[in-house]
Scaffold this motif. Structure first.
Motif, short mmCIF file in Angstrom:
data_model
loop_
_atom_site.label_atom_id
_atom_site.label_comp_id
_atom_site.label_asym_id
_atom_site.label_seq_id
_atom_site.Cartn_x
_atom_site.Cartn_y
_atom_site.Cartn_z
N VAL A 41 0.83 -1.20 0.00
CA VAL A 41 0.00 0.00 0.00
C VAL A 41 0.87 1.26 0.00
O VAL A 41 0.67 2.19 -0.79
N MET A 42 1.87 1.28 0.88
CA MET A 42 2.71 2.47 0.99
C MET A 42 3.54 2.70 -0.27
O MET A 42 3.70 3.84 -0.72
N ARG A 43 4.04 1.63 -0.88
CA ARG A 43 4.85 1.78 -2.09
C ARG A 43 4.02 2.41 -3.23
O ARG A 43 4.53 3.22 -4.00
N ASN A 44 2.76 2.04 -3.32
CA ASN A 44 1.90 2.62 -4.34
C ASN A 44 1.71 4.12 -4.09
O ASN A 44 1.75 4.92 -5.04
N GLU A 46 3.78 6.07 -2.36
CA GLU A 46 5.08 6.73 -2.56
C GLU A 46 5.32 7.00 -4.04
O GLU A 46 5.81 8.08 -4.41
N SER A 47 4.99 6.04 -4.88
CA SER A 47 5.18 6.21 -6.31
C SER A 47 4.31 7.34 -6.86
O SER A 47 4.77 8.19 -7.63
N ALA A 48 3.05 7.36 -6.43
CA ALA A 48 2.13 8.40 -6.91
C ALA A 48 2.57 9.78 -6.43
O ALA A 48 2.52 10.75 -7.20
N LEU A 49 3.01 9.88 -5.19
CA LEU A 49 3.44 11.17 -4.67
C LEU A 49 4.71 11.66 -5.36
O LEU A 49 4.85 12.85 -5.67
N ALA A 50 5.65 10.74 -5.61
CA ALA A 50 6.89 11.11 -6.30
C ALA A 50 6.59 11.63 -7.70
O ALA A 50 7.16 12.63 -8.16
N GLN A 51 5.68 10.96 -8.40
CA GLN A 51 5.32 11.39 -9.76
C GLN A 51 4.65 12.76 -9.74
O GLN A 51 4.73 13.51 -10.71
N ALA A 100 4.87 13.81 3.42
CA ALA A 100 5.46 14.36 2.20
C ALA A 100 4.91 15.75 1.96
O ALA A 100 3.80 16.09 2.41
N SER A 101 5.67 16.57 1.24
CA SER A 101 5.23 17.94 0.97
C SER A 101 5.57 18.34 -0.46
O SER A 101 6.46 17.75 -1.09
N GLN A 102 4.85 19.33 -0.95
CA GLN A 102 5.10 19.88 -2.27
C GLN A 102 4.84 21.37 -2.23
O GLN A 102 3.80 21.82 -1.72
N GLU A 103 5.78 22.16 -2.75
CA GLU A 103 5.61 23.60 -2.85
C GLU A 103 5.39 23.97 -4.30
O GLU A 103 6.08 23.48 -5.18
#
Length: 268
Positions: A41-44, A46-51, A100-103
């Motif tokens: 679950v977490m890997r999915n 993580e992948s979506a957030l990184a993209q 996780a964060s995004q600016e």
């Protein structure tokens, strides 16, 4: 106001590293049935957030790395999530958490995830909290603006400063850049020992070599203004330009290119 774990929690009464953020808060609890591990679950996610361009602030992969009191603090403190929201997470055999964060020009976004395997019921429980921060106005000077710059530097080592403007292909600062430069100066005045790189970035339109020269010239213009107008010592500032070599979005469209044209402050 949302309070999110930004480090392991070994004592719920004194949790230590917590991140306080403001914005629109969305909380969702999932019960994922079947053989879906906390890792899967977490890997999915993580992948979506990184993209999507998110950067990891904190991550842990077990009771040992999350802290012995992480689960109880999330479920019972009433700060991370409202009490009575969804399932209690006790009894899980595996635990993972991620902040996780995004600016962006739209503001600062935070995503917190907590995943636990509930093997007795053959399911995995996921708690998700999203905090959508509002972009700072550039028509006012505010100590909170400098404070957010400082928190981002402490959290990530760098921060993009929105509101520094140049004409296309030029390195002269536009008048509208004043409020953003005020923020940087306020940060540096409040932290007299802080030394930074001022880094210019461009999109990928044009020649790389020319963009490298342009991006460094723009960074140098910011450094010169901070020294001349705000009295910041030049020894604390180093200008660098990296052209289009460190994008935060795709250069395939103007929306992404506009995000890539930026000035960042990086702690030395």
């Amino acid at each position: 106001m949302a309070i999110l774990p930004a480090g392991r929690i070994d004592d719920g009464e004194a949790p230590g590293d917590l991140l306080e953020v403001e914005g629109k808060i969305t909380r969702i609890g999932y019960r994922i049935a079947g053989e879906r591990s906390a890792l899967e679950v977490m890997r999915n996610y993580e992948s979506a957030l990184a993209q999507a361009g998110f950067e990891t602030v904190f991550a842990c992969e077990s009771h040992e790395t999350c802290g012995v009191d992480m689960m109880a603090f999330i479920a019972n403190s009433g700060t991370v999530r409202p009490q009575g929201f969804g399932d209690a997470f006790f009894g899980g055999t595996a635990e993972r958490a991620l902040l996780a964060s995004q600016e962006s020009i739209d503001g600062v976004f935070h995503v917190f995830l907590h995943v636990v395997e509930d093997t007795s019921n053959n399911r995995t429980l996921l708690y998700q909290q999203v905090v959508e921060g509002v972009a700072l106005r550039t028509d006012q000077v505010d100590v909170l603006q400098a404070g957010e710059l400082q928190r981002s530097l402490e959290r990530q080592g760098h921060v993009a400063v929105q509101g520094v403007y140049f004409d296309t292909g030029k390195s002269q600062l536009k008048q509208e850049s004043g409020p953003a430069l005020d923020q940087i100066a306020e940060l540096l005045r409040a932290n007299s020992h802080l030394q930074v790189y001022v880094v210019g970035h461009t999109d990928n339109v044009g020649d790389l070599a020319a963009n490298t020269v342009l991006s460094e010239a723009r960074a140098a213009a910011v450094v010169a203004r901070l020294e001349a107008y705000y009295g910041i010592e030049r020894t604390r500032l180093i200008a660098r330009g990296v052209a289009s070599l460190a994008p935060v979005a795709s250069n395939a469209d103007e929306s992404g290119r506009s995000r890539n044209r930026r000035v960042e402050i990086v702690a030395q």
